[in-house]
Structure formats: C-alpha cells, structure tokens
Scaffold this motif. Structure first.
Motif, PDB file in Angstrom:
ATOM      1  N   UNK A 119     -36.584  19.366   0.753  1.00 23.58           N
ATOM      2  CA  UNK A 119     -37.497  19.798   1.823  1.00 23.58           C
ATOM      3  C   UNK A 119     -36.743  19.976   3.128  1.00 23.58           C
ATOM      4  N   UNK A 120     -35.845  19.038   3.409  1.00 23.16           N
ATOM      5  CA  UNK A 120     -35.088  19.095   4.655  1.00 23.16           C
ATOM      6  C   UNK A 120     -34.163  20.306   4.681  1.00 23.16           C
ATOM      7  N   UNK A 121     -33.463  20.544   3.596  1.00 17.82           N
ATOM      8  CA  UNK A 121     -32.531  21.671   3.546  1.00 17.82           C
ATOM      9  C   UNK A 121     -33.264  23.008   3.603  1.00 17.82           C
ATOM     10  N   UNK A 122     -34.460  23.027   3.047  1.00 17.14           N
ATOM     11  CA  UNK A 122     -35.242  24.268   3.081  1.00 17.14           C
ATOM     12  C   UNK A 122     -35.840  24.530   4.464  1.00 17.14           C
ATOM     13  N   UNK A 123     -35.793  23.521   5.343  1.00 14.66           N
ATOM     14  CA  UNK A 123     -36.327  23.679   6.691  1.00 14.66           C
ATOM     15  C   UNK A 123     -37.827  23.633   6.762  1.00 14.66           C
ATOM     16  N   UNK A 124     -38.443  23.145   5.695  1.00 12.92           N
ATOM     17  CA  UNK A 124     -39.897  23.069   5.690  1.00 12.92           C
ATOM     18  C   UNK A 124     -40.410  21.979   6.631  1.00 12.92           C
TER      19      UNK A 124
END
Length: 755
Positions: A119-124
């Motif tokens: 989730x963090x890497x996807x920027x969500x």
C-alpha cells in the motif's frame, strides 16, 4: 464411541454461564470428561492420539479461516472452545499454542507486513495510515482467536512458568519485532511531518496521530525507546513551531503578540493533551513555549506592559499576562519592576502638586489591583516602592498632602459613613506611607489642624479624632501625639477650665461682652507669628482678659506658666439689631473690631480707611483683608462709597435668610496664623536636628562605645518612622555633638560617650 477395540464413554456436565473478555459472550462449558473404559484391546494410545489429531485439524482449519481469511467459522465457537479445553486438560497446551502460533499468527503477521509495504509503495496511503489500518485488522482477528483460545490463556499461557503473557500480548510482541521494527523509522518520519502540518493548520490528522501514539505505546510500552522517539518528535516539532510563530509575530504590537502567545498556549496544550495522556510529558513539551516565545522576547513584552498602562488596553493586557502560566514567569517578566519603573519614570516627573499625585494614585490603583489579582506583583511592596521613590525629596508634596487632609476634613464623609471607609482617607494613608518626610507632613498638618480648631473650620471634633486614630494606627503614636494633645486642649481642657472660671468669684460679665478661651499647650501647638501691631480692644474686652489672667494665676499649677494671647486666632459672634431684623455674625476678631466702629451711627456714620486704621490698631494689610471680607457680594455688611475720599458705612439694611451668618472663611485672614514657608522650614530643620541628636545621645549612653557605621545605621532605624534621613544629616549631628563634648572620637571610626 469406539476406536479400535476400545470404547470411549463421553459424558458432559453443563456449568453456569459466565462472561468472557471480548466483543461477545460465549457459554463456558466444561470439557467432556473422557473416561476410558479399558477393554482387552492393546491399541488404546493410538486411538486417543488419532482423536486429538483429528480435533487439532478441525481447530486449525477454523482458526485459519478467522486469522488468514477474516471469515466466519463453520463450526460453532462453543465446540471450538471445548476442543481447546480438552487439549489443555490433557496436558497438550504447549502443542496447541505452538500450532496456533506457527499456522495462524505468524502467517497473519507476515501478510500484514506485505500489505503495508504494498500500500505504501503504491502511494495509496502513507506508511503510518497503512500500518494503523493493518494493525487494526490484525488486532480484531487476534481478539477473536483469543476468545476461542480463552482456556489456553488462563490454564497455560498466563502461568508464570510459561512467560505469564496472554495471547494478545505475545502476538503484539511479534508485531513489534516483525512489523514495527522494520517500518519504525519511516513511521516516525511520517508522524513528524503529519504533526508539523497539523500545528500549522495544513491538515486535520489529529485522530491519525492519536491512533499512532496509542498503537506505539501499546506495542512498545511507555518506557521503550520507540515510544520516547515519538514523544521527542512531538517536542521537537512543537518547539520549532513556537519559534517560527514568535519570529513571525514580531511585526505586531506587544499587546497583540502576547494575546497570540496566550492563545497558542491554550490551543497547543489542549492539542498535545489529546495526543499524549501523560500530564508530565505534556508539561515537558509545553515548557518549550516560554523558552521560545517569552524568554527571547522579554524586553519586547515588558515594553508592551509599560505601554499598556497608558491606554485602554491595560486591563486586557494584564489579563493576558495572568494567563501566561509557566515556571519562572515572575522572574522572567519581572512585572513588579516594570510597574515601579512606570510610576517612577512616567508618573513621578508629573508629581508637582497633590492633585496630580492623587490622580496618579487612582490610576495606578486600578493597575495595581489588576496586577495583584493576577498574581503578577506583590501589591504593597511594589506599589509603595514606586510612589516612595517618585516622592523622595519633594517636601512640597508633604505640605500639599497636609492640605489635602485639611480639605478632606472640611468635606467629611457622605451619608454619615465613617471616614475610614472613604476613598479619600485610603488615598491619604497610602500617599503618607510613601512620603519619606513624615515630619514635614506633621508640621503642616498641625498648622492646618490649628486653623480648623480655632477659626471654626473643623467639620467636627469627632471626625478630627477619627482621622487621628486612623493615622496613629497606620504610622504609630509618634506622628499623632502632639496633634492628639491639640485636640484634647480644645475638646476637654478648655471647656473644663472655662467651667471653673465661670464658677469662680473673679468671673464678671461686662455689658454684652462674654468670653470663651481655648487653653493651648505651647509644646504641642505650632508656633504662631507675633502680631505686627498692637490692636486696640474695647475696654470691656480688656477687663475680661485681665480677669481670666488673674484666675489662672491663682491656680498653683499655673504659677510658673506665662499666658500669651493670640488675637490673630480669635473669633467673635456679634449680635446686630438691624433695621428689619436681628442677625448674628460669626467673624474674626479683626472683622469684629471693624464692625464695632459703626455701633454709634449718629456719631460716626462714615469712616475712612485712615479712621479705621487709627481706631483699631490693625495693620494695613490685615485691615484691607477685613474690609474686603465684609463687602463680598454674599455678605455685604459694609458699603463702600467712592468720592474725593473713600468712605465706609455700615449696611443697616442687610438681609439674609439665615439668622446666623458666617463670613466666608477664605476672606477672614485665617491664613495669617501660618508662619511663612521659610520660617516653617527653619523650624523643621531645627527640630529634626534636635531629634537626631537626642537619638544619638540615647544610643551612646546605653552602649558607651559604638562604631561609626553601626551608630549611623541605628540612628536611621530609630528615626525612620518620622521620615527617611540622609546619612549626611546623621554625620553632621555627630560632629555637632563631638564639638559640644557630648561624645568623643576614639580612633577613626569609634565613638565614646562622655559622661
């Protein structure tokens, strides 16, 4: 139920329903007591083992549904609970826990970490928001498992030999080590950024920060290094915010600046208190506010305090100051020093007359009350110190304060109230406490008191006595002793003496003349100026005075006393039969002598100034004042006729609504009973030197040998109630006593008493 050649008889026993910790209630049913009826088969152990393996498979399958899928179990939770209890009762608690931990909890924790990273890497979401969401999901599932494994908690895990922690605590330790340890630095950085935006109003993420603080405290503990870093982040960002805001607000006025500081203190204290529940940590963080907003800008704020005293912003500013609560605020701001300096530098130079001093008193009184109520100053020392320093050396203020008390006693209290409750008396006592030269005040007060008592200007003897009592209670009997003697002479001694005189054989009434005498003690009363010319009294008056002098000489107590008549202090009541009415006039002796020259209208209907001067013996100045006072528009007793020569005649047609007419006190020449200012100052200087010398002699007589510095300090201490002396005055009188051989000098700084 049979397994192999062995039969298992399962009997159940229901127990009472109890509440469990968790989101729902479940029925606690005791596990079935397994009674093994041994048969002749030899495979009993294998059958039991297969039974537990089957039960464990069912239990793990159901818990995986909860932990890994987040779904609902297909087997009643009561049955799962009984399975766990059966395991624990047969000593298989460790095996049950290991399988649960390995098959469910560890995979769930790993899955949560993977979700957070994804989730963090996807920027969500931010790393903090992702972590909190996954932790919330993880915790809800663990709590469901804990309900099913409740018996395992109580019978196995919570035992001290097995670590003493329940399932939730053990699982949280796993999250701390497997998840938070990996992402802690990123969470703390993100936390700092969110908090900085929050205090600047750029975001509204207070709830997110509160959740993060709660989770870190729950996982790591308040004493942990991880939690301390969160607290440090809040402290650092708060300090930075306080510093930047203080620099930004410097362009504003001190009053506006202080108001913003107070608002910030209230807002940030509430914000941090909502975020961090520990009050000691909240106070630690908030200690940065005065360090960044007050201490570096103390001069700026102090300047605003001084400016606020001069306008309507005074009281709002003081209220803002009172709301500033931090350790050492009084030492940092030193409001008492500012207040004293304001009185000395702003009000002090304007102290030229008593009216301005009184106005300044009322103004500073309001400021003082507000500051004292806010605990910003020590009311009495700071207030008195400011006025005392401003009034030091201004002896004319001592004289004017005596005049202020004179006007106070003429005006009196309204509505029958006590003088003590009036604002003017409170003003008088306060200002008198600030005046160092109380002996100067005493000299002038006695002169004004003599005018009030002898010339009929007193409001009443009760009021005079009440004010003297107030002054004695405030400043000691040394100040009022002679004044009380003066009052006693008029109030008690004189009436008693006159009563004895009228009862004596010497007393004789001559015609329409009657005599009333005030006996004055020369030591207590002020020195009055001698008459500039011998006035001519009517023969009946002289006879009355002679008789009274004889009466006094017959008293053994008065044989060594000399009687001196003070005609300038005398007053008369003249009854005049006018054309239309009979009036009584309260006048001075000089005015009475002028009026009596017109008694025989047929012989002397008119008189010139020279005629009156020759007939009365009054000096030109005194006669002029008396004539003017008898021709005022309100009391026109004489009529002035202009011509070749100015003449005066009595107004026999005088009319008034009053039966008893008092000549206005301002025009009666009563001020002439006062000595000239120079003579008063000389007398005051002489009395002060005599008092200093008397104190020095008493000290030397008691001690015999005294050092110079010690003698000077003791003299200053013993005479402070009479006024603050200068060291030079003490040294001058020491030298005078050495010259007169009362004391001698031994060495350089030691004095001996000469017997």
């Amino acid at each position: 139920m049979k397994f192999g050649g062995q039969s298992l008889v399962l009997t159940s026993m229901k127990r009472g329903i109890e509440r469990h910790v968790g989101k729902f209630y479940t029925r606690k049913i005791a596990a079935k007591n397994i009674k093994v009826e041994r048969r002749q088969s030899s495979n009993d152990g294998e059958a039991i083992q297969r039974f537990f393996e089957q039960q464990q498979q069912v239990l793990l399958a159901q818990t995986k549904i909860i932990a890994l899928d987040g779904g609902a179990v297909t087997v009643p939770e009561e049955e799962l609970y009984r399975m766990v209890e059966t395991f624990c009762r047969h000593g298989k608690g460790a095996q049950c826990w290991q399988s649960l931990f390995k098959e469910c909890i560890e995979p769930l924790t790993t899955k949560c970490l993977e979700n957070i990273e994804a989730i963090s890497q996807a920027g969500l979401k931010s790393i903090t928001a992702a972590f909190l969401d996954e932790y919330d999901m993880w915790r809800s599932r663990i709590l469901k498992l804990q309900l099913i494994y409740f018996y395992l908690d109580r019978s196995f895990l919570l035992q001290s030999g097995n670590g003493g922690s329940d399932i939730l605590r053990r699982c949280q330790d796993l999250v701390r080590d497997r998840i938070y340890a990996v992402i802690s630095q990123r969470v703390e950085t993100d936390f700092a950024s969110i908090f900085a935006n929050l205090v600047r109003g750029a975001s509204d993420s207070a709830l997110l920060l509160q959740q993060c603080e709660n989770v870190v405290r729950e996982l790591c503990g308040e004493s942990s290094e991880q939690y301390q870093r969160i607290i440090k982040t809040v402290a650092v960002q708060s300090r930075l915010y306080f510093k930047l805001q203080a620099e930004k607000w410097q362009i504003m006025s001190p009053v506006q600046y202080l108001q913003l500081v107070v608002d910030t203190q209230v807002t940030e204290h509430r914000r941090i208190q909502e975020l961090i529940k520990d009050s000691s940590r909240v106070e630690m963080i908030m200690s940065a506010l005065p360090e960044e907003m007050i201490v570096p800008h103390v001069q700026f704020i102090r300047r605003g305090v001084t400016e606020s005293f001069e306008d309507e912003l005074m009281f709002p500013y003081i209220r803002q100051l009172s709301l500033l609560s931090f350790e050492g605020s009084e030492q940092q701001l030193r409001i008492g020093d500012i207040f004293r300096q304001w009185i000395e530098t702003v009000l002090g130079p304007t102290f030229t007359n008593i009216d301005i001093v009184v106005q300044s008193y009322h103004k500073s009184s309001r400021v003082t009350e507000a500051l004292a109520d806010a605990d910003l100053i020590n009311k009495a020392p700071d207030w008195v110190a400011g006025f005392r320093n401003s009034m030091r050396g201004k002896r004319n203020l001592s004289e004017q304060l005596a005049k202020f008390s004179d006007s106070l006693l003429r005006k009196g209290a309204k509505g029958g109230d006590s003088l003590k409750n009036t604002a003017d008396v409170k003003t008088l006592t306060f200002l008198l406490s600030c005046i160092p030269e109380k002996d100067v005040f005493e000299v002038y007060y006695k002169r004004y008191l003599s005018k009030r008592l002898l010339v009929g200007r007193a409001l009443g003897l009760e009021s005079e006595s009440e004010l003297l009592t107030i002054l004695r209670d405030e400043f000691g009997p040394e100040l009022t002793e002679s004044m009380e003697t003066m009052l006693k002479d008029v109030r008690t001694n004189s009436p008693a003496t006159m009563a004895q005189y009228r009862d004596s054989e010497i007393y004789t009434k001559y015609g329409n003349f009657d005599l009333n005498v005030n006996m004055l003690s020369q030591n207590a009363w002020p020195q009055f100026p001698a008459s500039t010319s011998p006035i001519r009294l009517p023969s009946q008056m002289y006879s009355q005075l002679d008789n009274f002098s004889k009466f006094l000489s017959q008293d053994p107590k008065n044989t060594k006393k000399k009687v001196t008549w003070q005609h300038a202090l005398s007053s008369c009541t003249i009854r005049a039969h006018l054309n239309e009415d009979t009036k009584e006039f309260d006048v001075s002796l000089h005015q009475a002598l002028v009026m009596m020259q017109f008694v025989d209208e047929k012989k002397r209907p008119h008189m010139t100034f020279a005629d009156l001067l020759a007939a009365t013996g009054i000096s030109e100045r005194e006669l002029t004042m008396s004539l003017h006072s008898l021709m005022t528009p309100k009391v026109k007793i004489l009529i002035k006729e202009e011509g070749d020569e100015t003449r005066y005649k009595f107004n026999w047609n005088f009319s008034s609504k009053l039966r008893r007419v008092k000549v206005p006190s301002v025009a009666r020449g009563a001020d002439d009973i006062m000595l000239p200012h120079k003579a008063i100052q000389d007398t005051l200087e002489r009395d002060r030197n005599m008092e200093i010398q008397a104190v020095i002699i008493r000290i030397m007589k008691a001690r015999r040998t005294v050092g110079h510095a010690e003698l000077v300090m003791e003299v200053l201490d013993k005479t402070k109630s009479r006024g603050i002396l200068e060291v030079a005055d003490v040294k001058k009188n020491i030298s005078k006593l050495i010259t007169d051989d009362f004391i001698s000098r031994q060495g350089r700084d030691v004095y001996d008493y000469v017997a």
